[in-house]
Design a protein around this motif. Structure first.
Motif, PDB file in Angstrom:
ATOM      1  N   LEU A 146      40.393  37.245  51.977  1.00 22.48           N
ATOM      2  CA  LEU A 146      40.115  35.936  51.383  1.00 22.48           C
ATOM      3  C   LEU A 146      41.285  35.021  51.751  1.00 22.48           C
ATOM      4  CD1 LEU A 146      38.752  36.899  47.853  1.00 22.48           C
ATOM      5  CD2 LEU A 146      37.643  36.996  50.073  1.00 22.48           C
ATOM      6  N   ILE A 200      42.456  42.643  44.433  1.00 24.90           N
ATOM      7  CA  ILE A 200      41.117  42.252  43.970  1.00 24.90           C
ATOM      8  C   ILE A 200      40.199  43.437  43.637  1.00 24.90           C
ATOM      9  CG2 ILE A 200      38.948  41.211  44.789  1.00 24.90           C
ATOM     10  CD1 ILE A 200      40.611  38.860  45.792  1.00 24.90           C
ATOM     11  N   GLU A 254      42.417  32.118  50.980  1.00 29.15           N
ATOM     12  CA  GLU A 254      43.190  31.316  50.018  1.00 29.15           C
ATOM     13  C   GLU A 254      44.116  32.171  49.159  1.00 29.15           C
ATOM     14  OE1 GLU A 254      39.694  31.063  49.755  1.00 29.15           O
ATOM     15  OE2 GLU A 254      39.162  28.976  50.203  1.00 29.15           O
ATOM     16  N   PHE A 255      43.987  33.496  49.269  1.00 31.07           N
ATOM     17  CA  PHE A 255      44.796  34.377  48.433  1.00 31.07           C
ATOM     18  C   PHE A 255      45.958  34.962  49.243  1.00 31.07           C
ATOM     19  CE2 PHE A 255      40.835  34.130  46.251  1.00 31.07           C
ATOM     20  CZ  PHE A 255      41.118  34.332  44.915  1.00 31.07           C
ATOM     21  N   LYS A 286      41.222  44.948  40.379  1.00 24.32           N
ATOM     22  CA  LYS A 286      40.913  44.094  39.230  1.00 24.32           C
ATOM     23  C   LYS A 286      39.427  44.176  38.895  1.00 24.32           C
ATOM     24  CE  LYS A 286      44.468  40.544  39.508  1.00 24.32           C
ATOM     25  NZ  LYS A 286      44.694  39.157  39.962  1.00 24.32           N
ATOM     26  N   ARG A 287      38.602  44.263  39.942  1.00 25.69           N
ATOM     27  CA  ARG A 287      37.175  44.383  39.724  1.00 25.69           C
ATOM     28  C   ARG A 287      36.862  45.694  39.000  1.00 25.69           C
ATOM     29  NH1 ARG A 287      33.040  45.678  38.652  1.00 25.69           N
ATOM     30  NH2 ARG A 287      30.952  45.052  39.302  1.00 25.69           N
ATOM     31  N   LYS A 331      38.281  38.397  34.635  1.00 20.06           N
ATOM     32  CA  LYS A 331      39.400  37.565  35.059  1.00 20.06           C
ATOM     33  C   LYS A 331      39.408  37.406  36.574  1.00 20.06           C
ATOM     34  CE  LYS A 331      43.945  38.080  34.039  1.00 20.06           C
ATOM     35  NZ  LYS A 331      44.983  38.865  33.332  1.00 20.06           N
ATOM     36  N   VAL A 332      39.076  38.479  37.283  1.00 17.45           N
ATOM     37  CA  VAL A 332      39.109  38.357  38.741  1.00 17.45           C
ATOM     38  C   VAL A 332      38.008  37.416  39.212  1.00 17.45           C
ATOM     39  CG1 VAL A 332      37.730  40.407  39.272  1.00 17.45           C
ATOM     40  CG2 VAL A 332      39.408  39.601  40.912  1.00 17.45           C
ATOM     41  N   GLN A 341      39.291  34.039  38.522  1.00 15.82           N
ATOM     42  CA  GLN A 341      40.393  33.726  39.440  1.00 15.82           C
ATOM     43  C   GLN A 341      39.835  33.257  40.786  1.00 15.82           C
ATOM     44  OE1 GLN A 341      42.719  37.084  40.629  1.00 15.82           O
ATOM     45  NE2 GLN A 341      44.365  35.853  41.497  1.00 15.82           N
ATOM     46  N   ILE A 342      38.826  33.986  41.277  1.00 15.67           N
ATOM     47  CA  ILE A 342      38.224  33.607  42.556  1.00 15.67           C
ATOM     48  C   ILE A 342      37.573  32.229  42.432  1.00 15.67           C
ATOM     49  CG2 ILE A 342      36.450  34.203  44.245  1.00 15.67           C
ATOM     50  CD1 ILE A 342      37.011  37.150  43.556  1.00 15.67           C
ATOM     51  N   VAL A 376      40.204  29.538  42.440  1.00 11.25           N
ATOM     52  CA  VAL A 376      40.793  29.331  43.770  1.00 11.25           C
ATOM     53  C   VAL A 376      39.828  28.545  44.657  1.00 11.25           C
ATOM     54  CG1 VAL A 376      41.461  30.478  45.906  1.00 11.25           C
ATOM     55  CG2 VAL A 376      42.389  31.257  43.738  1.00 11.25           C
ATOM     56  N   HIS A 377      38.536  28.876  44.570  1.00  8.94           N
ATOM     57  CA  HIS A 377      37.547  28.113  45.337  1.00  8.94           C
ATOM     58  C   HIS A 377      37.579  26.635  44.958  1.00  8.94           C
ATOM     59  CE1 HIS A 377      34.731  31.691  46.491  1.00  8.94           C
ATOM     60  NE2 HIS A 377      35.889  31.701  47.104  1.00  8.94           N
TER      61      HIS A 377
END
Lengths: 418, 231
Positions: free
Chosen positions: B103, B114, B105-106, B117-118, A8-9, A12-13, A16-17
């Motif tokens: 990052l 992040i 945009e976050f 979550k990873r 999911k991460v 998600q990235i 967003v990109h």
């Protein structure tokens, strides 16, 4: 669950990109959209053209035609008598009339009936004649046909514009004329027309109908009669015909059927591919053009995607480095960017499908009134849609893979230390 | 060399040798060996070119082109595959660099979340809760939902530290972690690091130019020309 949040991460990235620079994404996507829609449009149009062409061609062309035209007279009685080593000199040698006809129609047709690839067959007796009305004399052909089977094979009844095709069911002195021929002769339905054969036999027939095919030459010179009536005109028996027209269940199987029939028939077997190689060549060349054009567009789209992905990766090189420092593996980075590429590809392919169908539908509305058509022909095939999506996705993934692989191989130390 | 007595070792380095080949062959590390105890707050100092940053990146497991051995938490990491090293970093090592590398945009909160979550060992709710805890520790709670590129430089750096803490790593490594901070913020970060080391037993290793920072740590290793000269 662990794997779920991990994937999911990544997504998600990726999303967003894609959304942070929405215009870049849209431009990349539009490339695929145009490629896919052109692929659909070109192919449906070419299919339409090919199928119309075939319909026109097969309206008077059988899949296989059996006739007796191979009969080249090579028999030399002198050689047969004295042997090949003798020197023979015959001056002013004359040939006798050889029959270019099938004299055992019933027998040939019974052989054909045993072939299960054959869907339809009909005997014809084609004769060159003069049509006469008053002082007018026009040369042309009479086709003696079996009305029922002829109609089933070539849809002749539907082309009769005046009178009835079923008039030819019975052996009576009536004829259906090509409508231009009738105009040139100045005759109408129920008028009489005189037919003169090459043997000098002349007979009067009633015009029972007029036929309009999409082929001008046919309309100008051809007439249809009952095959029995035609045999009578020539003074031949009821087993006599000039050609046997055969249609197959699948018209691309001709060479196999020909090979199967050849040993049992002593006649010439001509497939539509032999008789009309230009048809095959034209349709194949159109397919090549359609493929080349859509492939080129997809290729250009691919370069566009490659560029945009490369730009994104160069812009985000520090973020990629920190992601790797934080424990994202090369595979994670690869999947983040491949995900972006495949979303671009998927959106592009779907919007391309829609645009392609819209374009094709619009083209299908353009008036085009030649050779029995009313609008430009379009024909949808499932395989074209599947291939269009496949090609679109494949181009995007390939174009996205190279930059993504580059990103996955970034050395975080080199970036972070500067 | 300062050999540990009772406490378990967080990190063991034996005879590290490393060369740079570009632009010309040059030996940066000439056989460096030392141990770090669990819960120790360690600084590495030295002039630029002394090899201190190079040493840190070797310890970070990101740079694998070296001779010698690196063991973290009793696990020998030398010669492991990149994928295994990534997974190890994710779980056991936190990083703070001179530049924040957020990052853009976050949001601050998402940036902190992040790495967790990873790792994927907790549910999203737990991760979010922990991320808020980390942000609170750095006094950033009220900035949590702001975009990372709309924070001030000091705030960004503190978000980066919160991010390094989220997986509760056993080792936190910093490359000039306070280099971009004013003295007030710098002191706050030093307090947090000392607290993490002494209260939670996390090991902190920082490369720094700042002598005040170094004085604030448990132990300082000084490097010169690829060798430890004082420890």
């Amino acid at each position: 669950m662990a794997k779920a949040t991990k994937n999911k991460v990544n997504s998600q990235i990726a999303s967003v990109h894609l959304t942070s620079k929405i215009w870049q994404t849209v431009v990349a996507m539009l490339g695929v959209t145009f490629g896919v829609s052109m692929y659909i449009f070109m192919n449906t149009f070419m299919n339409g053209v090919n199928s119309t062409q075939d319909d026109l061609a097969f309206s008077n062309l059988p899949h296989i035609r059996i006739n007796n035209e191979t009969d080249q007279n090579t028999y030399n009685p002198a050689i047969a008598m004295f042997g090949g080593n003798s020197l023979v000199n015959i001056r002013n040698r004359k040939s006798i009339q050889s029959e270019n006809n099938i004299r055992n129609t019933a027998q040939v047709m019974s052989v054909l009936k045993h072939q299960k690839d054959i869907s339809e067959m009909t005997p014809q007796l084609n004769v060159s004649v003069f049509f006469r009305s008053g002082a007018k004399k026009i040369n042309g052909t009479v086709s003696g046909v079996e009305a029922d089977t002829q109609d089933r094979m070539f849809g002749s009844a539907a082309k009769v514009i005046e009178g009835k095709w079923s008039e030819l069911n019975y052996q009576k002195p009536s004829v259906i004329l090509g409508f231009v021929l009738a105009q040139n002769l100045g005759v109408k339905v129920n008028d009489n027309v005189n037919i003169l054969t090459s043997d000098g036999v002349s007979k009067n027939y009633t015009v029972a109908g007029l036929i309009e095919t999409s082929v001008k030459d046919v309309d100008k010179s051809k007439a249809y009669m009952n095959i029995g009536t035609t045999r009578q005109l020539l003074g031949k028996n009821s087993d006599y015909s000039s050609d046997i027209m055969v249609n197959l269940v699948n018209r691309n199987e001709t060479s196999r059927v020909k090979a199967a029939l050849q040993p049992s028939l002593k006649y010439n077997i001509e497939t539509w591919q032999d008789a009309n190689q230009q048809l095959l060549a034209a349709s194949q060349m159109r397919s090549i053009i359609a493929f080349a054009v859509s492939f080129t567009i997809l290729l250009v789209a691919g370069f566009g995607i490659y560029n945009i992905m490369n730009m994104t990766i160069n812009e985000k090189i520090r973020e990629i480095a920190i992601l790797k420092a934080m424990g994202f593996s090369g595979k994670d980075i690869l999947s983040i960017f491949l995900m972006q590429a495949s979303i671009i590809g998927l959106l592009g392919a779907v919007s391309g499908l829609i645009l392609g169908v819209v374009l094709s539908t619009l083209i299908n509305l353009v008036p085009f009134k030649i050779a029995g058509l009313t609008t430009l022909p379009i024909m949808y095939k499932t395989e074209d849609f599947v291939l269009a999506v496949l090609f679109g996705m494949l181009t995007t993934l390939l174009a996205g893979y190279l930059p993504a692989r580059k990103a996955s191989k970034i050395d975080p130390v080199a970036i972070i230390r500067g | 060399m300062n050999k540990p007595q009772e406490r378990p070792k967080a990190l063991e380095v034996s005879n590290l040798v490393k060369y740079f080949y570009d632009p010309s062959p040059f030996q940066v590390l000439k056989g460096v060996s030392f141990d770090v105890q669990k819960g120790e707050f360690l600084s590495i100092v030295g002039k630029s070119g002394s090899g201190k940053s190079t040493l840190l990146y070797v310890l970070s497991t990101m740079d694998t082109d070296y001779e010698g051995g690196v063991t973290i938490n009793g696990q020998l990491l030398t010669g492991e595959s990149q994928n295994r090293l990534s997974a190890f970093r994710n779980e056991h090592i936190g990083f703070v660099f001179q530049f924040h590398y957020l990052l853009p945009e976050f949001s601050a909160l998402e940036n902190v979340m992040i790495p967790a979550k990873r790792l994927g060992k907790m549910s999203s709710e737990e991760i979010e809760h922990n991320a808020y805890e980390s942000l609170r520790l750095l006094d950033l709670e009220d900035q949590a939902l702001k975009g990372a590129n709309r924070l001030s430089g000091g705030q960004q750096q503190r978000v980066a530290i919160a991010r390094a803490l989220i997986n509760k790593p056993s080792v936190i490594m910093g490359d000039e972690p306070t280099g971009n901070l004013d003295s007030k913020n710098s002191l706050a970060v030093q307090d947090i690091f000392r607290n993490l080391a002494h209260e939670f037993g996390q090991t902190i290793i920082c490369v720094t130019h700042d002598n005040d920072f170094a004085r604030n740590t448990d132990r300082t290793i000084e490097m010169q020309d690829g060798l430890i000269v004082n420890s």
